[in-house]
Design an enzyme around this catalytic site. Structure first.
Site, short mmCIF file in Angstrom:
data_model
loop_
_atom_site.label_atom_id
_atom_site.label_comp_id
_atom_site.label_asym_id
_atom_site.label_seq_id
_atom_site.Cartn_x
_atom_site.Cartn_y
_atom_site.Cartn_z
N ASP A 31 0.84 -1.19 0.00
CA ASP A 31 0.00 0.00 0.00
C ASP A 31 0.87 1.25 0.00
OD1 ASP A 31 -2.09 -1.65 0.11
OD2 ASP A 31 -2.78 -1.08 2.12
N SER A 80 -36.00 -5.24 -16.67
CA SER A 80 -36.11 -5.99 -15.43
C SER A 80 -35.92 -7.46 -15.74
CB SER A 80 -37.54 -5.85 -14.93
OG SER A 80 -37.67 -5.08 -13.87
N GLU A 111 -25.45 -17.09 -13.66
CA GLU A 111 -24.64 -16.12 -12.90
C GLU A 111 -25.34 -15.86 -11.58
OE1 GLU A 111 -24.19 -12.52 -15.37
OE2 GLU A 111 -24.56 -13.90 -17.01
N LYS A 113 -27.08 -13.36 -8.90
CA LYS A 113 -27.79 -12.08 -8.99
C LYS A 113 -27.27 -11.20 -7.85
CE LYS A 113 -32.39 -10.26 -9.85
NZ LYS A 113 -32.64 -9.22 -8.87
N ASP A 115 -26.89 -8.12 -5.48
CA ASP A 115 -27.92 -7.25 -4.93
C ASP A 115 -27.33 -5.88 -4.63
OD1 ASP A 115 -30.44 -6.70 -4.21
OD2 ASP A 115 -30.37 -7.71 -2.28
N TYR A 222 -22.03 -7.76 -15.96
CA TYR A 222 -22.64 -8.98 -16.51
C TYR A 222 -23.13 -8.87 -17.95
CZ TYR A 222 -26.77 -6.43 -14.97
OH TYR A 222 -27.70 -5.45 -14.76
N LYS A 309 -35.07 -16.66 -7.42
CA LYS A 309 -34.87 -15.97 -6.14
C LYS A 309 -34.65 -16.98 -5.02
CE LYS A 309 -35.43 -11.53 -6.98
NZ LYS A 309 -36.17 -10.56 -6.33
N CYS A 403 -46.54 5.29 28.46
CA CYS A 403 -45.34 5.59 27.69
C CYS A 403 -44.09 5.26 28.50
CB CYS A 403 -45.33 7.07 27.30
SG CYS A 403 -43.80 7.57 26.51
N CYS A 406 -42.29 8.84 29.29
CA CYS A 406 -42.84 9.92 30.11
C CYS A 406 -44.02 9.45 30.96
CB CYS A 406 -43.27 11.09 29.23
SG CYS A 406 -44.75 10.74 28.28
N CYS A 421 -48.29 7.78 22.42
CA CYS A 421 -48.16 8.59 23.62
C CYS A 421 -48.66 9.97 23.24
CB CYS A 421 -46.70 8.67 24.06
SG CYS A 421 -46.40 10.03 25.21
N CYS A 427 -43.35 14.83 26.17
CA CYS A 427 -42.60 13.58 26.11
C CYS A 427 -41.22 13.86 25.49
CB CYS A 427 -43.38 12.57 25.27
SG CYS A 427 -42.64 10.95 25.22
P1 AMP Z 1 -35.21 -6.83 -10.88
O1 AMP Z 1 -34.80 -5.44 -10.46
O2 AMP Z 1 -35.58 -7.72 -9.75
O3 AMP Z 1 -36.15 -6.84 -12.03
O4 AMP Z 1 -33.89 -7.50 -11.43
C1 AMP Z 1 -33.19 -6.95 -12.49
C2 AMP Z 1 -31.89 -6.42 -11.99
O5 AMP Z 1 -31.05 -7.46 -11.52
C3 AMP Z 1 -31.13 -5.78 -13.08
O6 AMP Z 1 -31.41 -4.42 -13.19
C4 AMP Z 1 -29.69 -6.00 -12.68
O7 AMP Z 1 -29.12 -4.80 -12.21
C5 AMP Z 1 -29.73 -6.98 -11.55
N1 AMP Z 1 -28.75 -8.06 -11.70
C6 AMP Z 1 -27.91 -8.47 -10.74
N2 AMP Z 1 -27.12 -9.45 -11.15
C7 AMP Z 1 -27.42 -9.68 -12.46
C8 AMP Z 1 -26.92 -10.57 -13.44
N3 AMP Z 1 -25.95 -11.45 -13.17
N4 AMP Z 1 -27.47 -10.51 -14.68
C9 AMP Z 1 -28.46 -9.63 -14.95
N5 AMP Z 1 -28.97 -8.77 -14.05
C10 AMP Z 1 -28.47 -8.78 -12.81
ZN ZN Z 2 -44.28 9.76 26.20
#
Ligand code: AMP
Ligand code: ZN
Length: 664
Positions: A31, A80, A111, A113, A115, A222, A309, A403, A406, A421, A427
């Site tokens: 680093d 989506s 792949e 998903k 989050d 992706y 999911k 409450c 108070c 309350c 309070c």
């Molecule tokens: P949803 O929002 O539930 O409709 O899911 C779609 C979102 O999943 C997309 O906008 C992507 O950003 C996300 N996502 C995460 N991982 C992946 C992946 N491996 N391939 C495609 N979409 C993905």
């Molecule tokens: Zn209170």
């Protein structure tokens, strides 16, 4: 010439080190040495600005401030994904695909998903040009300056990349970095963030890119979209993206059968907790791009992809004690204090119980063993009791009737699940809660002051309501714990600056029960100044669009109260805005009164948000979906076909952007 070479060499080296460290997780330099090289480059760039390069690794530290994020239309829509939850769902999907393609061999790329927050990156000649959030799928916000600070996003690509393409991915905040951020926040007396996903997406919209640079965000890619990329399959796409310097998790797998897909899912359902970041499922994609093309899209999502999911995880643990929290409006929230248990990778000690009804419904008692589930939020919920483990001497929960702060008797109004309350002015938690709300970002946005400071000021007897903030002096504030001269000054200046906050936000800041941001705006617009609003009757108020009886009653009650009247008079005397600005008033008409518009697609002259604002400023209403109540559907380019069909069936008139602009 020599200097230029030196700069180029340093940039190349630092890029390589960044890639090794942030993309490959494999550092080859300490680093310290990295920092020294970076410093050397910074110095040279400062001295020789003629060699400026927007992709230089020195720009990673941020510093640019974005006040308003520009809206950008996506070259190709960001769709989506359809969701599935079982093997049967997946088999049905596969059948539909086979039917769509005829009986030919199909390969699937699986792949994870990730989050986080979706992002689309545009590269030209190997340089990062633009980064745009998903937004509504058609257009998003330009967050390039912030994205540039994320170290795993390459600013300059390597290898045989195509001249121009977009690449899509997800910005995530790994657990470890998230925990560190929260530890720091707690140490500073700030509330912790809820979960990594929201924090990641919130980060993209921070105005100060230097603040983004400090967050340990990561970018996982992706999907590539663009012409002449030479790519023929999803599987190859992932490989290519890696070659060019992008971070593409190595766990993806090419599968030939649903069984192989299921095996991938089952494996990762268990092992995802070993990953450094959050995942909520698996995305299965038909790998061949030609087959993808044949299958096409529905109005919402590609037919060639499916998200599977994962089920929310569940554990059981002992509920030690139920405690009660009082919010700023006096609402009581019961909280379950649990025997610490590991759930979905984090230790859980508390769960929310919502209200008395929920406790009664599950018959939840102290000493019970309860089932706890974790959805998207950090605070998990109790979904049931393991009655087989209930202790013999167990007693039903008696909800508190006074409450905890108070000791005032609690009340519960009909149709409201919560206890309150009613000691609104006495309070302590409600008093500080209201002031904390007043200063919060979406309200008066007073800088230099946090929740902790408010509590201290209250304890010291310096403030008992938000009007008191305006008479605070530096000398009064300085003796407070952890308060230096500079911060005391900031606090006083922050309060003074808040007199410029527009009326609609002041309306929200007042903290009237049931008056959230949207209602505050509606009220400000309908009445234009506080004097008119203060004498409005319940009947008049309910005549305002979207204001129901519950809100009207609460507003009238608030303004009838003498203490509130006094507070408002004081705020007025300090210069707080209590009427719509002249500019806002000027742009308002009633031209579209009584008409409801649905806006769909992409527009040329004004953005979607501007269009909606125009509708509202002219007295019209913006609806979200086409119904019999819709007056006009304003159709832009690439409007969803289902909206059109629906409008046609219901006889709703479809108008263009120009038609609309003609109306106003
Ligand atoms: P949803 O929002 O539930 O409709 O899911 C779609 C979102 O999943 C997309 O906008 C992507 O950003 C996300 N996502 C995460 N991982 C992946 C992946 N491996 N391939 C495609 N979409 C993905
Ligand atoms: Zn209170």
């Amino acid at each position: 010439m020599e200097i230029k070479q030196q700069i180029t060499a340093l940039r190349t080296q630092l890029r390589e080190h960044n890639h090794n460290y942030y993309v490959l997780d494999n550092a080859t330099i300490s680093d310290y040495d990295f920092d020294m090289k970076l410093k050397e480059l910074q110095d040279l760039e400062a001295k020789y600005p003629e060699f400026h390069d927007p992709t230089s690794p020195t720009l990673r530290v941020g510093g640019m401030v974005t006040k308003n994020f520009e809206t950008v239309v996506h070259g190709q829509r960001m769709y989506s994904l359809d969701n599935s939850y079982s093997k049967e769902d997946l088999e049905d999907w596969e059948k539909r695909i086979q039917k769509g393609l005829g009986d030919i061999e199909v390969e699937f790329t699986c792949e994870l998903k990730y989050d986080g927050a979706s992002i689309s990156l545009t590269y030209e000649e190997g340089k990062l040009i633009k980064a745009v959030t998903r937004g509504d799928g058609f257009q998003g916000d330009n967050v390039t300056t912030n994205i540039k600070t994320i170290k795993s996003v390459p600013l300059q690509l390597k290898g045989d990349y195509p001249p121009k393409f977009d690449i899509r991915g997800e910005i995530v905040l790994p657990f470890e970095g998230f925990a560190k951020m929260n530890a720091e926040r707690l140490a500073n007396g700030e509330d912790p963030y809820m979960n990594p996903r929201n924090t990641a997406s919130g980060s993209l919209k921070l105005q100060d890119s230097a603040a983004v640079a400090k967050r340990p965000l990561d970018c996982l890619l992706y999907g590539i979209v663009g012409q002449k990329t030479g790519i023929t399959s999803q599987w190859q796409m992932l490989d290519k993206a890696r070659d060019w310097g992008f971070k593409v998790p190595a766990v993806a797998r090419l599968c030939k059968t649903t069984d192989e897909v299921m095996a991938f899912i089952e494996y990762w359902d268990v092992h995802r907790h070993d990953l450094p970041y959050e995942t909520d499922g698996v995305v299965i994609k038909v790998s061949s791009l030609q087959q993808q093309d044949e299958l096409g899209h529905t109005s919402k999502s590609p037919r060639w992809a499916m998200a599977y999911k994962f089920k929310a995880e569940q554990v059981s643990t002992v509920l030690n004690e139920i405690s009660y929290q009082v919010g700023r409006t006096g609402a009581i929230t019961p909280v379950a204090n649990l025997e610490a248990v590991l759930l979905a990778g984090t230790t859980v000690k508390r769960a929310s119980l919502h209200n008395a009804d929920q406790i009664a419904k599950f018959d939840i008692r102290e000493g019970d063993t309860v089932f706890v589930e974790k959805g998207g939020e950090i605070i998990p919920k109790i979904i049931g009791v393991d009655f087989s483990k209930r202790p013999q001497n167990s007693e039903p929960t008696r909800y508190i009737d006074h409450c905890p702060e108070c000791h005032t008797e609690l009340v519960r109004t009909e149709g409201d699940a919560k206890h309150y309350c009613a000691n609104y002015y006495g309070c302590p938690v409600q008093i500080t809660g209201r002031i904390q709300h007043y200063i919060s970002r979406k309200a008066m946005d007073i800088e230099g002051m946090g929740s902790e400071t408010i509590s201290l000021l209250f304890q010291e007897g310096l403030i008992t309501n938000y009007a008191d903030l305006y008479t605070l002096t530096k000398e009064q504030v300085m003796p407070l714990e952890r308060m230096a001269e500079k911060s005391a000054e900031n606090l006083v200046n922050g309060v003074a600056a808040s007199v410029n906050i527009p009326f609609e936000r002041v309306m929200f800041a007042l903290g009237i029960r049931f008056v959230g941001e949207t209602v505050a705006k509606k009220l400000a617009k309908a009445y234009k100044n506080i004097d008119a609003l203060m004498i409005a009757t319940e009947e008049e108020l309910t005549a305002v669009d979207e204001i129901g009886e519950r809100i009207a009653q609460s507003v009238v009650e608030f303004f009838e109260n003498e203490t509130n009247q006094e507070t408002i008079a004081r705020l007025k005397s300090y210069g707080v805005q209590f009427e719509l600005s002249a500019e806002k008033l000027q742009n308002q008409t009633e031209k579209l009164k009584g008409q409801t518009f649905v806006v769909s697609g992409v527009f040329e002259k004004v953005s979607r948000d501007e269009l909606k604002k125009l509708i509202e400023d002219n007295g019209g209403k913006v609806g979200s979906s086409v119904s019999a109540k819709t007056t006009y559907l304003v159709a832009g380019a690439k409007m969803g076909p289902s909206k059109r069909t629906k409008a046609e069936t219901l006889g709703v008139q479809i108008i263009s952007e120009d038609d609309f602009l003609g109306l106003v």
